[in-house]
Design an enzyme around this catalytic site. Sequence first.
Site, PDB file in Angstrom:
ATOM      1  CG  HIS A  33      -1.934   1.188   1.094  1.00 55.00           C
ATOM      2  ND1 HIS A  33      -3.200   1.047   0.572  1.00 55.00           N
ATOM      3  CD2 HIS A  33      -1.813   2.502   1.427  1.00 55.00           C
ATOM      4  CE1 HIS A  33      -3.826   2.212   0.604  1.00 55.00           C
ATOM      5  NE2 HIS A  33      -3.000   3.123   1.121  1.00 55.00           N
ATOM      6  NE  ARG A 126      -7.752   3.455  -1.637  1.00 55.69           N
ATOM      7  CZ  ARG A 126      -7.131   4.456  -1.029  1.00 55.69           C
ATOM      8  NH1 ARG A 126      -6.824   5.560  -1.696  1.00 55.69           N
ATOM      9  NH2 ARG A 126      -6.805   4.368   0.242  1.00 55.69           N
ATOM     10  CG  ASP A 258      -0.729   5.419   3.647  1.00 58.63           C
ATOM     11  OD1 ASP A 258      -1.191   5.305   2.509  1.00 58.63           O
ATOM     12  OD2 ASP A 258      -1.125   6.270   4.454  1.00 58.63           O
TER      13      ASP A 258
HETATM   14  C1  0GY Z   1      -4.253   6.343   2.480  1.00 55.24           C
HETATM   15  C2  0GY Z   1      -5.130   7.145   3.308  1.00 55.24           C
HETATM   16  C3  0GY Z   1      -5.625   8.355   3.024  1.00 55.24           C
HETATM   17  C4  0GY Z   1      -5.661   8.988   1.744  1.00 55.24           C
HETATM   18  C5  0GY Z   1      -5.793   8.362   0.559  1.00 55.24           C
HETATM   19  O1  0GY Z   1      -6.093   8.303  -1.705  1.00 55.24           O
HETATM   20  C6  0GY Z   1      -5.983   9.024  -0.731  1.00 55.24           C
HETATM   21  O2  0GY Z   1      -6.072  10.258  -0.784  1.00 55.24           O
HETATM   22  O3  0GY Z   1      -5.758   7.062   0.484  1.00 55.24           O
HETATM   23  C7  0GY Z   1      -6.213   9.100   4.136  1.00 55.24           C
HETATM   24  O4  0GY Z   1      -6.215  10.342   4.078  1.00 55.24           O
HETATM   25  O5  0GY Z   1      -6.691   8.455   5.102  1.00 55.24           O
HETATM   26  O6  0GY Z   1      -4.452   5.151   2.292  1.00 55.24           O
HETATM   27  O7  0GY Z   1      -3.304   6.887   1.958  1.00 55.24           O
END
Ligand code: 0GY
Length: 306
Positions: A33, A126, A258
Amino acid sequence: MSTAPEVTPGWLPWHPDPSSPTFVPPAGAVDAHCHVFGPAARFPFAPERKYTPVDGTKEKLFGLRDHLGLARNVIVQATCHGKDNSALLDALRASGGSARGVATVDADVPREELERLHSAGVRGVRFNFVKRLVETVPTRALETIAAKIAPLGWHAVVYFEAPDLPGLAEFFLSLPVPLVVDHMGRPDVAKDRDGPEFAEFLDFVARSGAWVKVSCPERLSKTGPPALGGEQHAYADVVPFARRVVEVFPDRVLWGTDWPHPNLTDHMPDDGRLLDHVPRIAVTAQQRQALLVDNPMRLYWPDEPA
Ligand code: 0GY
């Protein structure tokens, strides 16, 4: 002449100099991820985005992979790029097969486009239910997307927060594709690990056969990084939750950094220390081999030996 977009005020950039992890991951470990952001000059962010990040390029991502002793990445389309998967595809193509992708698409996406994404290395879409990140997409549209991706053998990565699971579970169970849950379904780790909310999540995972990312302690923790008490206490409140998921579903857990860590407002994690978190949640070598290598290989590189 285009000007660089203004980064969201207070935005924390990724750690400039992550430490070397103490934990040595097993050979072939996967960061399942992570994201790429831009570069905005080449891959402009989506007009409908809810935040504007600093660039987090594929070169930086692959450099971090090597620094941490990891072998592969699963790059998840970030909401700041909306449904324009260009930056993701660029990274997948540059990876030489060491990255797979999870894209965001519309219900009217043509079959040929899905095939183009597949040949670049995309293996899932997603579905994001976190309201601070995206406008709600009607479930009808998501059902259409799921029906289109099922023949390709893709899965749906679902991102939601724990209070929303009861309203979403039946919909998830009705989808004709495997599910992958981001960040353990975002439990409130101030609550009892053995209480009803997390029990409901575990029950959902058992019923749905979903995969679970035991990722983002830095996002879920209320006790935070190890300012008090040393490294072994970093994100201590998240450990029992993640450990439970790893124990109960050892063959369906995934882990990821992440990186570049969107939307963190109080601290930016040191990615080396995040990897050091892994042996605390996967306490045996067998669990770590499954979490970091065997499981993501089965899901994203099923034709290659782990
Ligand atoms: C993550 C979590 C976040 C954001 C996103 O795609 C995104 O903007 O996934 C979050 O802000 O919780 O998985 O990166």
